[in-house]
Every structure is written in structure tokens, then in C-alpha cells.
Motif scaffolding. Structure first.
Motif, short mmCIF file in Angstrom:
data_model
loop_
_atom_site.label_atom_id
_atom_site.label_comp_id
_atom_site.label_asym_id
_atom_site.label_seq_id
_atom_site.Cartn_x
_atom_site.Cartn_y
_atom_site.Cartn_z
N ASP A 1 0.83 -1.22 0.00
CA ASP A 1 0.00 0.00 0.00
C ASP A 1 0.86 1.26 0.00
OD1 ASP A 1 -2.25 -1.60 0.05
OD2 ASP A 1 -2.41 -1.56 2.24
N ASN A 2 1.83 1.31 -0.89
CA ASN A 2 2.72 2.47 -1.05
C ASN A 2 3.52 2.79 0.22
OD1 ASN A 2 1.90 2.95 -3.74
ND2 ASN A 2 0.07 4.06 -3.02
N GLN A 3 3.65 1.81 1.09
CA GLN A 3 4.49 1.95 2.27
C GLN A 3 5.55 0.85 2.26
OE1 GLN A 3 2.37 2.17 5.98
NE2 GLN A 3 0.83 3.58 5.19
N THR A 4 6.74 1.24 2.62
CA THR A 4 7.86 0.29 2.63
C THR A 4 8.30 0.04 4.06
OG1 THR A 4 8.63 1.07 0.48
CG2 THR A 4 10.18 -0.20 1.80
N LEU A 5 8.36 -1.23 4.42
CA LEU A 5 8.88 -1.63 5.73
C LEU A 5 10.28 -2.22 5.53
CD1 LEU A 5 8.73 -2.37 8.77
CD2 LEU A 5 7.73 -4.56 8.06
N MET A 6 11.23 -1.67 6.24
CA MET A 6 12.59 -2.21 6.24
C MET A 6 12.99 -2.49 7.69
SD MET A 6 14.55 0.20 3.47
CE MET A 6 16.01 -0.81 3.61
N VAL A 7 13.44 -3.70 7.93
CA VAL A 7 13.91 -4.09 9.26
C VAL A 7 15.36 -4.51 9.14
CG1 VAL A 7 13.60 -5.61 11.23
CG2 VAL A 7 11.60 -4.84 9.95
N ILE A 8 16.22 -3.89 9.92
CA ILE A 8 17.63 -4.28 9.95
C ILE A 8 18.03 -4.55 11.39
CG2 ILE A 8 18.25 -2.99 7.87
CD1 ILE A 8 19.50 -0.88 9.75
N ASP A 9 19.05 -5.35 11.57
CA ASP A 9 19.57 -5.63 12.90
C ASP A 9 20.68 -4.65 13.22
OD1 ASP A 9 17.90 -7.80 13.46
OD2 ASP A 9 19.19 -9.18 12.36
N ILE A 10 20.61 -4.06 14.40
CA ILE A 10 21.64 -3.12 14.83
C ILE A 10 22.38 -3.70 16.03
CG2 ILE A 10 20.34 -1.13 13.98
CD1 ILE A 10 19.53 -0.54 16.87
N ASN B 1 13.72 15.00 4.91
CA ASN B 1 12.81 14.94 3.76
C ASN B 1 13.37 14.07 2.64
OD1 ASN B 1 14.79 17.03 3.51
ND2 ASN B 1 13.76 17.73 1.66
N LEU B 2 14.67 13.81 2.64
CA LEU B 2 15.29 12.90 1.67
C LEU B 2 15.29 11.50 2.27
CD1 LEU B 2 18.28 15.15 0.53
CD2 LEU B 2 16.01 14.96 -0.51
N LYS B 3 14.17 10.82 2.13
CA LYS B 3 13.95 9.58 2.88
C LYS B 3 14.94 8.48 2.50
CE LYS B 3 9.51 9.68 1.75
NZ LYS B 3 9.29 11.08 1.36
N THR B 4 15.18 8.29 1.22
CA THR B 4 16.10 7.23 0.79
C THR B 4 17.50 7.48 1.33
OG1 THR B 4 14.83 6.83 -1.23
CG2 THR B 4 17.11 6.04 -1.18
N ARG B 5 17.95 8.73 1.20
CA ARG B 5 19.29 9.04 1.67
C ARG B 5 19.38 8.91 3.20
NH1 ARG B 5 23.58 10.84 -0.70
NH2 ARG B 5 25.23 11.93 0.47
N PHE B 6 18.34 9.29 3.89
CA PHE B 6 18.33 9.17 5.35
C PHE B 6 18.47 7.71 5.77
CE2 PHE B 6 16.05 8.51 9.34
CZ PHE B 6 16.65 9.44 10.17
N VAL B 7 17.72 6.83 5.11
CA VAL B 7 17.79 5.40 5.43
C VAL B 7 19.20 4.87 5.16
CG1 VAL B 7 16.98 3.11 4.76
CG2 VAL B 7 15.34 4.97 5.06
N LEU B 8 19.79 5.23 4.03
CA LEU B 8 21.13 4.76 3.70
C LEU B 8 22.17 5.29 4.68
CD1 LEU B 8 21.09 5.02 -0.21
CD2 LEU B 8 20.82 2.98 1.20
N GLN B 9 21.98 6.51 5.15
CA GLN B 9 22.92 7.06 6.13
C GLN B 9 22.85 6.29 7.45
OE1 GLN B 9 21.52 11.16 5.81
NE2 GLN B 9 23.54 11.81 5.10
N VAL B 10 21.64 5.91 7.85
CA VAL B 10 21.50 5.10 9.06
C VAL B 10 22.13 3.73 8.84
CG1 VAL B 10 19.88 4.02 10.66
CG2 VAL B 10 19.41 6.31 9.79
N PHE B 11 21.90 3.15 7.66
CA PHE B 11 22.50 1.85 7.35
C PHE B 11 24.02 1.91 7.42
CE2 PHE B 11 19.34 -1.02 4.95
CZ PHE B 11 18.35 -0.71 5.84
N TYR B 12 24.58 2.98 6.89
CA TYR B 12 26.04 3.12 6.90
C TYR B 12 26.55 3.22 8.34
CZ TYR B 12 30.69 4.87 5.76
OH TYR B 12 32.05 5.03 5.67
N LYS B 13 25.83 3.96 9.16
CA LYS B 13 26.23 4.10 10.56
C LYS B 13 26.12 2.76 11.29
CE LYS B 13 27.84 6.89 13.62
NZ LYS B 13 29.14 7.54 13.42
N VAL B 14 25.09 1.99 10.97
CA VAL B 14 24.93 0.67 11.58
C VAL B 14 26.11 -0.24 11.22
CG1 VAL B 14 23.55 -1.44 11.53
CG2 VAL B 14 22.42 0.77 11.75
N ALA B 15 26.49 -0.26 9.94
CA ALA B 15 27.62 -1.08 9.51
C ALA B 15 28.91 -0.63 10.19
CB ALA B 15 27.76 -1.01 7.99
#
Length: 309
Positions: free
Chosen positions: A64-73, A124-138
Motif C-alpha cells: 500500500d505504497n508503504q515500505t517496511l525495512m527491518v535491519i539488525d543493529i 525529507n530525503l527519505k532514501t538518503r536518510f535510510v542509507l545514512q542510518v544503514f552506513y552508521k549501523v555497519a
């Protein structure tokens, strides 16, 4: 707990009321908070509940036009003067106007973003925000892996001096942490590879380099985790063999002492029997003593030759 953040003039600020393009951060939300976010922002309630399951594995889902992403931190907690490392799921729910993060526990990664310690973050840049969090997690996985390797070295040096259960249990805890990290990193890697296809998140040209950096960091963390896990496993096996060998040495010495002590007992038992004739020099009290001493010396000499002492 629910907090709202938005990038204003290049800095992340906490706001009182949610706005379009803001970041909604949920930490162990109550039932009322969960229902409020779900009803007011049209967020799938099942997505929030899934992210709050501590056994949830890393995955990505579109509905429904919503994306769920779950990652382990990675999480590091101090318990009884020892550091305990484990992982927790962190959920991202990306809607048309907002990005929602959900976690069971406060963690340093989210704190750094909410405290505006990370540069060039735009909610407001949702994709970039998610990738920045992912990078910090790694990057945090790599940091904790280095800490685990350093701790295992310190514990190993202690074991060289004294074989105690405390140090062995600490090594076992570190080995368990590496298993958690390895499993979580591999799951995160699968999720990130799905992101690269562009079916779940809209990828922009300027985000591709960041995505590639995230994958490189995850690959490096997996490799480090495998190396440290192999080293720690080998160390545990080596010390288990050493402890077993030390036990064998102690048992061998105790057995030798028992044999030596049994010789005078045998001689005294023979000369202490209430019989007449047949036992040489049974009327002389000093003869059993001398015989026992000679027998002890001979038995000790033989055992020494056999390297039993």
C-alpha cells in the motif's frame, strides 16, 4: 516514547507537532502511541508491531505504497562489569510524507542522528536518510567487532596466568556475540542487495555511491566477524585442551602419591597379621620399617623414571 524531528537550515531539530517531511522516532511505544501514529499518519500497524518483535529478522516489504525495512543493529550493554554484545531489530516505515523508525530500546545510533551529530542529514530525503542510518549501523558493527577482538586478547592473556571459569565464561559470551553479529550482518546484506534493485526504494543517482559504501562496510564487517569467530573458536578449543591436560597431570601425580603411600600400608598389614612362622624377621620391629622405607624409595625411583612426578 515518540519524538518528531525535522531538518531545518541544515540541522536536525526536535519539533512538537509532526509535519510533512519529518522523521518520527518511536522507542518502545505504548499501545496508545502505536494506535495514534497508525491512525493519524496512515501507517500500517502490522509494520510497527513487526519492528517491535525482538526476534524479527532483517527484511524489506512493500505494501500500500508503504515500505517496511527491518535491519539488525548492534547493542553493547554493561552487565556485572562485563560488556555484553547482541543485536536488536530497527524498523523503518517509509510513507509518502514521513519516515518512521521503530525500536524496542534506545540505542546510540538513533541518538546520534536525533542529537544532530551526523552531518548532511535531511529528513525529507527519505532514501538518503535510510542509507545514512544503514552506513552508521555497519560502521558500529565494525567498531564493536574491534572491541570484541581487543577484549578476547585481554582475557586470553589472563588465562595464560590463571585458568579460571570466569575468563572462560567471558570468552564464551564473546563467541556467542560473534554468532549474533554474523547472523545479523548476513541478513542485513541480503536486505541491502534487495534495495539495490530499486523495487522497494526509489534510488537517486547521488545515493548510489552511499549505497555502495554501505555494502562495502557490511562485507568488511562479515569478513572480520568470520575471522574473529574462527580465532576465538580456536582459542577456546586450545584452552579446553590445556585444562584437560592439566587435569590429567594432576590426576597422574595424585595416583603416584597414592601408590607410594600404599607400600608402607601393605608391609605393615603383612607384618601385622596374627600368624606364626613364615614371615622373615617377624620378631624385629625395625625390620618392617626398613623394608617399607626401601620399598618406598624403589617405587619412587621407578615412578620418577616413568615421569609420573
Amino acid at each position: 516514547m515518540v519524538n518528531y524531528y525535522k531538518t531545518v537550515d541544515g540541522r536536525i531539530n526536535e519539533i512538537d507537532t509532526p509535519e510533512n517531511g519529518c522523521w518520527i522516532n518511536m522507542i518502545d511505544p505504548t499501545k496508545e502511541e502505536l494506535e495514534y501514529i497508525s491512525s493519524n499518519f496512515q501507517v500500517e500497524q502490522d509494520f510497527i508491531v513487526a519492528a517491535l518483535d525482538d526476534e524479527e529478522t532483517s527484511r524489506i516489504e512493500l505494501e500500500d505504497n508503504q515500505t517496511l525495512m527491518v535491519i539488525d543493529i548492534p547493542i553493547a550493554d554493561k552487565e556485572n562489569d562485563n560488556m555484553i554484545y547482541y543485536t536488536l531489530p530497527l524498523g523503518f516505515i517509509i510513507t509518502e510524507n514521513h519516515i518512521v523508525t521503530v525500536c524496542l530500546k534506545e540505542n546510540t545510533i538513533i541518538k546520534e542522528f536525533s542529537a544532530d551529530l551526523i552531518k548532511n542529514v535531511h529528513t525529507n530525503l527519505k532514501t538518503r536518510f535510510v542509507l545514512q542510518v544503514f552506513y552508521k549501523v555497519a560502521a558500529r558493527f565494525l567498531q564493536y567487532l574491534k572491541q570484541i577482538n581487543k577484549m578476547s586478547g585481554v582475557i586470553e592473556s589472563r588465562l595464560h596466568v590463571s585458568m579460571k571459569n570466569k575468563e572462560l565464561i567471558q570468552l564464551l559470551d564473546l563467541e556467542k556475540s560473534l554468532v549474533y553479529f554474523s547472523t545479523s550482518l548476513k541478513s542485513n546484506q541480503v536486505t541491502m542487495k534487495k534495495v539495490t534493485r530499486g523495487n522497494f526504494l526509489r534510488l537517486y543517482e547521488e545515493d548510489k555511491d552511499l549505497l555502495e559504501d554501505v555494502l562495502i562496510e557490511i562485507d568488511q564487517a562479515i569478513e572480520m566477524c568470520n575471522i574473529y569467530s574462527s580465532i576465538l573458536s580456536g582459542t577456546m578449543d586450545a584452552f579446553a585442551s590445556i585444562i584437560s591436560n592439566n587435569l590429567n597431570i594432576v590426576m597422574k601425580r595424585l595416583s603416584s602419591i597414592t601408590i607410594v603411600m600404599a607400600v608402607p600400608t601393605i608391609v605393615a598389614s603383612i607384618y601385622g597379621m596374627n600368624i606364626q612362622n613364615g614371615i622373615p624377621l617377624d620378631h624385629f620391629w625395625w625390620f618392617p620399617v626398613i623394608l617399607s622405607a626401601v620399598a618406598v624409595v624403589l617405587v619412587s625411583f621407578v615412578l620418577k623414571k616413568k615421569d609420573m612426578f
